[in-house]
Design a protein around this motif. Structure first.
Motif, mmCIF file in Angstrom:
data_model
loop_
_atom_site.group_PDB
_atom_site.id
_atom_site.type_symbol
_atom_site.label_atom_id
_atom_site.label_comp_id
_atom_site.label_asym_id
_atom_site.label_seq_id
_atom_site.Cartn_x
_atom_site.Cartn_y
_atom_site.Cartn_z
ATOM 1 N N ILE C 240 0.842 -1.197 0.000
ATOM 2 C CA ILE C 240 0.000 0.000 0.000
ATOM 3 C C ILE C 240 0.882 1.253 0.000
ATOM 4 O O ILE C 240 1.788 1.371 0.809
ATOM 5 C CB ILE C 240 -0.932 0.026 1.234
ATOM 6 C CG1 ILE C 240 -1.794 -1.240 1.243
ATOM 7 C CG2 ILE C 240 -1.804 1.285 1.234
ATOM 8 C CD1 ILE C 240 -2.724 -1.345 2.422
ATOM 9 N N CYS C 245 -2.886 6.859 -0.921
ATOM 10 C CA CYS C 245 -4.101 6.362 -0.283
ATOM 11 C C CYS C 245 -4.944 7.497 0.272
ATOM 12 O O CYS C 245 -4.438 8.398 0.931
ATOM 13 C CB CYS C 245 -3.718 5.396 0.830
ATOM 14 S SG CYS C 245 -5.052 5.035 1.964
ATOM 15 N N THR C 246 -6.250 7.453 -0.001
ATOM 16 C CA THR C 246 -7.160 8.492 0.487
ATOM 17 C C THR C 246 -7.869 8.082 1.760
ATOM 18 O O THR C 246 -8.764 8.775 2.220
ATOM 19 C CB THR C 246 -8.226 8.790 -0.570
ATOM 20 O OG1 THR C 246 -8.964 7.578 -0.785
ATOM 21 C CG2 THR C 246 -7.617 9.251 -1.883
ATOM 22 N N ARG C 247 -7.511 6.940 2.318
ATOM 23 C CA ARG C 247 -8.132 6.395 3.551
ATOM 24 C C ARG C 247 -9.636 6.163 3.349
ATOM 25 O O ARG C 247 -10.430 6.375 4.241
ATOM 26 C CB ARG C 247 -7.943 7.329 4.755
ATOM 27 C CG ARG C 247 -6.524 7.867 4.942
ATOM 28 C CD ARG C 247 -5.554 6.754 5.309
ATOM 29 N NE ARG C 247 -4.276 7.274 5.774
ATOM 30 C CZ ARG C 247 -3.185 7.444 5.019
ATOM 31 N NH1 ARG C 247 -3.221 7.128 3.738
ATOM 32 N NH2 ARG C 247 -2.068 7.902 5.541
ATOM 33 N N CYS C 248 -10.002 5.711 2.159
ATOM 34 C CA CYS C 248 -11.433 5.511 1.892
ATOM 35 C C CYS C 248 -11.980 4.281 2.590
ATOM 36 O O CYS C 248 -13.180 4.093 2.675
ATOM 37 C CB CYS C 248 -11.680 5.408 0.393
ATOM 38 S SG CYS C 248 -11.136 3.833 -0.299
ATOM 39 N N SER C 249 -11.117 3.394 3.062
ATOM 40 C CA SER C 249 -11.498 2.191 3.827
ATOM 41 C C SER C 249 -12.020 1.035 2.988
ATOM 42 O O SER C 249 -12.382 0.001 3.538
ATOM 43 C CB SER C 249 -12.571 2.468 4.889
ATOM 44 O OG SER C 249 -12.204 3.503 5.698
ATOM 45 N N LEU C 250 -12.142 1.216 1.692
ATOM 46 C CA LEU C 250 -12.731 0.128 0.908
ATOM 47 C C LEU C 250 -11.928 -1.166 1.032
ATOM 48 O O LEU C 250 -12.487 -2.249 1.193
ATOM 49 C CB LEU C 250 -12.824 0.533 -0.567
ATOM 50 C CG LEU C 250 -14.052 1.371 -0.909
ATOM 51 C CD1 LEU C 250 -14.003 1.827 -2.359
ATOM 52 C CD2 LEU C 250 -15.329 0.574 -0.639
ATOM 53 N N CYS C 251 -10.614 -1.044 0.999
ATOM 54 C CA CYS C 251 -9.812 -2.272 1.083
ATOM 55 C C CYS C 251 -9.997 -2.951 2.437
ATOM 56 O O CYS C 251 -9.953 -4.178 2.536
ATOM 57 C CB CYS C 251 -8.341 -1.967 0.819
ATOM 58 S SG CYS C 251 -7.637 -0.772 1.952
ATOM 59 N N LEU C 267 -2.913 2.714 7.402
ATOM 60 C CA LEU C 267 -3.298 1.323 7.160
ATOM 61 C C LEU C 267 -2.188 0.369 7.576
ATOM 62 O O LEU C 267 -1.018 0.606 7.273
ATOM 63 C CB LEU C 267 -3.602 1.109 5.677
ATOM 64 C CG LEU C 267 -4.846 1.800 5.139
ATOM 65 C CD1 LEU C 267 -5.024 1.451 3.669
ATOM 66 C CD2 LEU C 267 -6.086 1.377 5.916
ATOM 67 N N CYS C 284 -9.076 -0.943 -4.868
ATOM 68 C CA CYS C 284 -8.656 0.406 -4.461
ATOM 69 C C CYS C 284 -9.016 1.409 -5.563
ATOM 70 O O CYS C 284 -8.545 1.291 -6.696
ATOM 71 C CB CYS C 284 -7.155 0.451 -4.197
ATOM 72 S SG CYS C 284 -6.596 2.138 -3.867
ATOM 73 N N PRO C 285 -9.848 2.386 -5.262
ATOM 74 C CA PRO C 285 -10.321 3.296 -6.321
ATOM 75 C C PRO C 285 -9.226 4.222 -6.849
ATOM 76 O O PRO C 285 -9.336 4.730 -7.951
ATOM 77 C CB PRO C 285 -11.441 4.089 -5.652
ATOM 78 C CG PRO C 285 -11.237 3.934 -4.182
ATOM 79 C CD PRO C 285 -10.490 2.659 -3.967
ATOM 80 N N VAL C 286 -8.158 4.460 -6.051
ATOM 81 C CA VAL C 286 -7.129 5.384 -6.537
ATOM 82 C C VAL C 286 -5.822 4.670 -6.889
ATOM 83 O O VAL C 286 -4.786 5.291 -7.057
ATOM 84 C CB VAL C 286 -6.855 6.512 -5.504
ATOM 85 C CG1 VAL C 286 -8.102 7.352 -5.296
ATOM 86 C CG2 VAL C 286 -6.359 5.928 -4.184
ATOM 87 N N ALA C 288 -3.838 2.853 -5.145
ATOM 88 C CA ALA C 288 -2.766 3.071 -4.167
ATOM 89 C C ALA C 288 -2.103 1.761 -3.763
ATOM 90 O O ALA C 288 -1.155 1.754 -2.983
ATOM 91 C CB ALA C 288 -3.326 3.778 -2.933
ATOM 92 N N ILE C 289 -2.639 0.655 -4.283
ATOM 93 C CA ILE C 289 -2.076 -0.646 -3.910
ATOM 94 C C ILE C 289 -1.444 -1.294 -5.137
ATOM 95 O O ILE C 289 -2.035 -1.308 -6.220
ATOM 96 C CB ILE C 289 -3.161 -1.563 -3.300
ATOM 97 C CG1 ILE C 289 -3.797 -0.875 -2.082
ATOM 98 C CG2 ILE C 289 -2.569 -2.920 -2.897
ATOM 99 C CD1 ILE C 289 -4.877 -1.662 -1.391
HETATM 100 S S1 SF4 Z 1 -8.763 1.278 -0.921
HETATM 101 FE FE1 SF4 Z 1 -6.943 2.376 -1.530
HETATM 102 S S2 SF4 Z 1 -7.405 4.463 -1.028
HETATM 103 FE FE2 SF4 Z 1 -8.898 3.250 0.031
HETATM 104 S S3 SF4 Z 1 -8.017 2.948 2.037
HETATM 105 FE FE3 SF4 Z 1 -7.382 1.216 0.817
HETATM 106 S S4 SF4 Z 1 -5.427 1.792 -0.051
HETATM 107 FE FE4 SF4 Z 1 -6.372 3.634 0.713
#
Ligand code: SF4
Ligand code: SF4
Ligand code: SF4
Lengths: 317, 431, 298
Positions: C240, C245-251, C267, C284-286, C288-289
């Motif tokens: 990651i 990462c935008t800390r969106c929490s989806l992951c 994270l 991950c929408p952006v 970042a992973i």
């Molecule tokens: S899905 Fe991507 S952007 Fe969202 S919290 Fe996880 S690493 Fe960050």
């Protein structure tokens, strides 16, 4: 959608986890993902009653990933097992032998084989009796645990170990998926819903709603299965989402039998997008495209949604 | 008056007469229901089947009019019924249930499970012969098919014994040295529908005899556990199965202890086997269940005729009380095992078990004769028992090896012939 | 002559097929053979085992069942070496041979067993090169076949065709696999396989009744699977990038294992238990992973 829900954004789901890591289930398993989200919302004071399936192996001596209780019964009778626990706790509380704070929520978890086939009688009995319980059916559309043979939840056109596509039988599985939602709905349970792990907020809100009712609270979850369906493990959530967006897996609920869709895709993605990414449907595309079967599947989806648009949106398309 | 008669027959002379209690006329089914009521069971999952239904009806009636506080749930099959019974017991409820014949077999998978879960329920089986062909009449194939399941198996001969054995079964099953479920068996019709005087124990006395059920670690919030888990490692599976075996073996001792306490409380004595005019007898008849009554009658008649015969009734089938059986049959000149069951291709099940108990025993009887009678409710007559007894004596005199006997009478053959004639529409057969 | 070959892998690696490729080629070569897999609780990704027994004398194959004293061990993933449940080198015959699929060289493997021959090779890499995806069955089956020193290429080729067709592999894919088999077959040399010696002497104990709850199949120590460390199943490791990462929490929500945690607005991944499914990467929408092959991650 319930605007007064506690669950407004994905961040509202960051509560305690009751399924710890380290299960022996496949990497990328859709069933364990669904269970994880489900359990978060349900809370920890739960006893899961299980029938034979992949999830059974999650609790294999001396390990259990659950921070809650577990009871494996047999393949045909998980709802009856739930009945025994519910009844026992009820009578013991009624007799004052245990305090109410020792009570547990009783939840059945089975695969589609147990729910659609061998355990149908037992779940019908429990729903009919108004048993106060949750039922989470993780539907991976075949007997995944035994190596992916077809069950009555298998969709038209799927390859399974017992419906191999051959020149004599080019379409693979020839029958249509049994409509368990409608079978259960005919019992008019207080709460019944379909869910998808791709839509965790929808799951959370549905459980939140279901919790208000006493009686059967039933959930059928589409559970993409990487080895059985034949896709890369990373695609599990995308596969579930595609199922929803192509309309092949409608998200809906029925309260005392009244159906309402919780997500109505205004424009359905072509089902081909969903089918062609899975090895179980590959024979419908290679070496030659079986347009007829694909069209049948697409046609049925469209017919289904036309009816939904008409009934729930008052539109005629 | 009835009480005196019972006491004399069962030979309880050395006891103080218990508080006078009138015996009541009731069927075996009602006696079973009374036992559940007196044991103050919490939970009764049920499913109707002839000839067991009366038990459940009675309990339903008591619960409905408030005479009994328990939860009764009618499930959609015996398979589910037994599942609920097992999980109910693991949740801390004292559980009673009942079934019969096809029902028991329909639940068969769960017998092994409930025993393996170590859920100490008590199940009453009202014996009825197993289809096909289908009948309502009794024999013991249903009951005996459960003998490898891990259940403690007890067989009652009279309505009183039905009631008493159920109370004792709870003591044995719930004992931490055993923790296995029990089946108390009674013969359909001959016991289930037959009324005879039964003494109902006082509830306070039952409570003193049978303390409240406390399961090791029932399902409770805040005290989570996983039960019924898979064990895929072969040594683990063997370990648990051996433990079931050891625990079952413990039940012989625990049963005897419970019986002697039962005697103190209720002045009726039971043991794993019952010896009837057996100690001084040269020959023994071995039987089980209500059919033994006719065996006892035969013993009395033969005794009057000058033959030295006695009867051994097997009350406990699992664990199999090998030592008690050896002791009872020690040095007998000949033994006749009369089975009310048939294992096609083998013969009598009890015969096989008795032989295995006696094999290798120094003082074993030289002659053991296998007799099958009473299958599917076929009645047994004194003449038939006399026939096999004479055959045994004949074998003894001549030194012939006895062959198994499948009892059938001429009048029965005539009846079969006339029925087949109608069934086939003419004289198309030779019998 | 007696060969006790034991294959260790993870569900999905194809160890059953590998053991069958060895079995069939030995059979075609005229030997007496038995092969069989163990099916356990484990699903795809977890340790699995398969066995092949080969001899010129059928009497030597009288004892069916598990092999506890192999003279040939094939390990389809080096991470299994430290897996206490798989324990692939246990009981290996002194002087026997173990093949390990790894990108490392022998000295980096930290193998505690003395007096055994270790052969290493990157079957995963070869498979990616020749077939375009990870199929370990063909490569490992071919290597096992060659290591026995008694089976010719023709028999192996025939066996690969038979076994892969059996699991539905045909056409171009089959051709690629045969090429892979050929490469692997030529890569290694016959290895010393001293006959498995008498197994260790077992002592018999007498069991007695045990007090409840120990005689009841129950688990009280709930939520204890973490100690199984399913991180060793991983082929690819997610990474990651916290800056993106935008800390969106989806992951966090979509990780089926629940091993991504949001701690102090950052994270944390529990790599001990991450199975490497890469759902996080995909969702991950952006973007970042990212991920790397596990073997190259360290
Ligand atoms: S899905 Fe991507 S952007 Fe969202 S919290 Fe996880 S690493 Fe960050
Ligand atoms: S086979 Fe499918 S459903 Fe079963 S554990 Fe694996 S991914 Fe999950
Ligand atoms: S790869 Fe990502 S989603 Fe999969 S287990 Fe690891 S952290 Fe979770």
């Amino acid at each position: 959608m319930s605007s007064n829900s506690r669950y407004r954004s994905i961040k509202d789901l960051l509560s305690e986890d009751y399924v710890v890591a380290g299960t022996p289930l496949c990497s990328g398993c859709g069933a364990i993902l669904t269970l994880r989200i489900f359990h978060k919302i349900l809370g920890g004071n739960v006893v899961w009653v299980n029938a034979a399936g992949c999830v059974t192996l999650m609790v294999n001596y001396p390990f259990t990933p659950l921070k809650s209780s577990w009871m494996y019964t047999a393949m045909a009778c998980a709802p009856a097992g739930a009945q025994g626990i519910r009844d026992a706790l009820d009578i013991l509380m009624e007799k004052g032998r245990i305090p109410v704070d020792q009570d547990l929520k009783v939840a059945v978890i089975t695969g589609d084989g147990a729910a659609y086939d061998i355990g149908l009688q037992s779940s019908s009995g429990a729903i009919y009796r108004g048993l106060d319980f949750y039922y989470l059916c993780y539907d991976n559309e075949a007997y995944g645990n035994t190596g992916f043979q077809f069950s009555s939840a298998t969709p038209l056109g799927s390859r399974t170990a017992t419906s191999p596509p051959t020149p004599l039988n080019p379409e693979g599985y020839k029958k249509k998926k049994k409509d368990l939602f409608e079978i259960w709905r005919a019992h008019k349970p207080p709460y019944l819903a379909t869910i998808s792990p791709s839509h965790p907020l929808d799951i959370a809100r549905k459980i939140e709603k279901a919790e208000k009712y006493r009686g059967p609270k039933l959930f059928i979850a589409i559970s993409p299965c990487p080895p059985g369906w034949g896709f890369e493990t990373m695609e599990t959530v995308r596969m579930a989402r595609l199922a929803v967006e192509t309309g092949i897996w409608p998200l809906k609920e029925a309260i005392y039998g009244e159906v309402k869709h919780t997500y109505i895709p205004r424009k359905l993605k072509p089902v081909e997008e969903y089918l062609k990414t899975q090895a179980r449907f590959r024979h419908l595309f290679y070496p030659v495209k079986n347009a007829e079967i694909i069209q049948t599947i697409q046609g049925e989806i469209e017919e289904y949604w036309r009816e939904v648009y008409r009934r729930e949106l008052g539109e005629n398309i | 008056m009835i009480r005196t008669k019972l006491i004399l027959e069962l030979g309880f002379k050395r006891y103080l007469v218990p508080p006078v209690k009138r015996a009541v006329m009731m069927t075996g089914n009602t006696a079973a229901a009374w036992a559940a009521r007196l044991a103050e069971v919490d939970y009764i999952p049920a499913y109707p089947i002839t000839p067991q239904t009366e038990i459940i009806e009675k309990l339903a009636e008591w619960i409905a009019n408030g005479e009994m506080k328990a939860k009764l749930t009618i499930l959609e099959s015996e398979h589910s019924m037994l599942t609920a019974a097992g999980t109910g017991a693991l949740s801390g409820a004292r559980v009673f249930t009942a079934t019969s014949s096809q029902g028991l077999l329909y639940a068969y998978e769960m017998l092994y499970n409930v025993a393996g879960w170590r859920a100490p329920i008590v199940l009453v089986n009202v014996s009825r012969a197993v289809a096909a062909p289908i009948t309502l009449e009794p024999d013991h194939n249903d009951f005996l098919s459960t003998r490898d399941s891990g259940f403690i198996l007890l067989h009652a001969e009279t309505c009183q014994e039905v009631l008493d054995l159920i109370l004792i079964a709870y003591r044995v099953s719930e004992d931490y040295r055993v923790l296995l479920p029990s089946i108390v068996n009674m013969d359909g019709f001959h016991i289930s529908f037959t009324r005879e005087p039964v003494i109902l124990p006082e509830i306070e006395e039952v409570r003193r005899f049978l303390p409240r059920y406390n399961y090791v670690n029932p399902f409770r919030a805040g005290k989570h556990s996983a039960k019924g888990v898979t064990v895929l490692r072969p040594p683990l599976y063997s370990f648990y199965k051996y433990q079931m075996h050891f625990s079952s073996l413990n039940a012989v001792k625990v049963f005897k202890e419970a019986c002697s306490e039962f005697e103190e409380h209720f002045a009726r004595r039971y043991d794993v086997v019952e010896k009837y005019m057996l100690d001084d007898a040269e020959y023994a008849i071995v039987m089980m269940g209500s059919f033994s009554t006719i065996g006892k009658k035969a013993v009395r008649i033969f005794r009057e005729e000058g033959f030295s015969v006695g009867l051994l009734k097997i009350r406990m089938v699992r664990p199999f009380p090998k030592e008690d059986i050896r002791e009872a049959l020690k040095n007998k000149k000949g033994v006749i095992v009369i089975d009310q069951n048939i294992s096609p291709g083998f013969g009598g099940i009890l015969y096989g078990e008795i032989c295995s108990a006696l094999y290798g025993f120094r003082d074993r009887p030289p002659l053991i004769l296998s007799v099958i009678g009473g299958v599917g409710g076929k009645t047994l007559t004194i003449d038939e028992i006399r026939y096999v007894f004479e055959y045994l004596l004949d074998c003894e005199r001549s030194g012939k090896e006895p062959r198994p006997i499948l009892l059938f009478r001429e009048d029965e053959l005539e009846e079969v012939k006339s029925l087949l004639k109608v069934g086939f529409g003419g004289d198309v057969f030779q019998l | 002559m007696l060969i006790y070959a034991r294959f260790h892998g993870r569900g999905g690696h194809g160890v059953k097929t590998a053991s069958r490729i060895l079995g069939t080629s030995a059979h075609l070569e005229g030997f007496h053979v038995q092969d069989f897999p163990i099916y356990g609780a484990e699903r795809r990704g977890a340790p699995v085992t398969a066995f092949t027994k080969i001899s010129d004398d059928p009497l030597k194959l009288l004892d069916r069942g598990y092999i506890f004293n192999p003279n040939l061990v094939l390990v389809s993933d080096e991470s299994l070496l430290s897996d206490p449940i798989a324990n692939p080198l246990s009981g290996i015959q002194t002087g026997g041979t173990a093949f390990i699929n790894t990108t490392k060289n022998i000295d980096h493997l930290q193998i505690k067993h003395d007096n055994i021959n270790i052969v290493v090779g990157d079957v995963t890499g070869l498979s990616l090169r020749y077939v375009g995806r990870v199929v370990l069955s063909t490569g490992i089956g071919a290597i096992a076949t060659k290591l026995t020193g008694m089976i010719r290429w023709n028999s192996l080729e025939e066996a690969v065709k038979e076994e892969l067709q059996e699991i539905g592999i045909k056409g171009e894919l089959l051709e690629k696999n045969i090429l892979l088999a050929k490469t692997c077959f030529e890569l290694v040399y016959p290895a010393p396989l001293p006959p498995p010696s008498q197994q260790k002497k077992y002592k018999i104990v007498e069991l007695n009744w045990t007090h409840p709850p120990y005689n009841i199949p129950e688990i009280w120590n709930i939520g204890n699977t973490k100690i199984r460390k399913t991180g060793s199943w991983r082929v690819f490791k997610p990474l990651i990038n916290l800056e993106k990462c935008t800390r969106c929490s989806l992951c966090v929500i979509y990780c089926p294992e629940g091993v991504i945690e949001m701690v102090d607005n950052s994270l944390v991944v529990d790599y001990d238990n991450c199975k490497g499914c890469l759902i996080c990467f995909n969702e991950c929408p952006v973007k970042a992973i990212s991920y790397v092959r596990e073997a190259e991650a360290v």
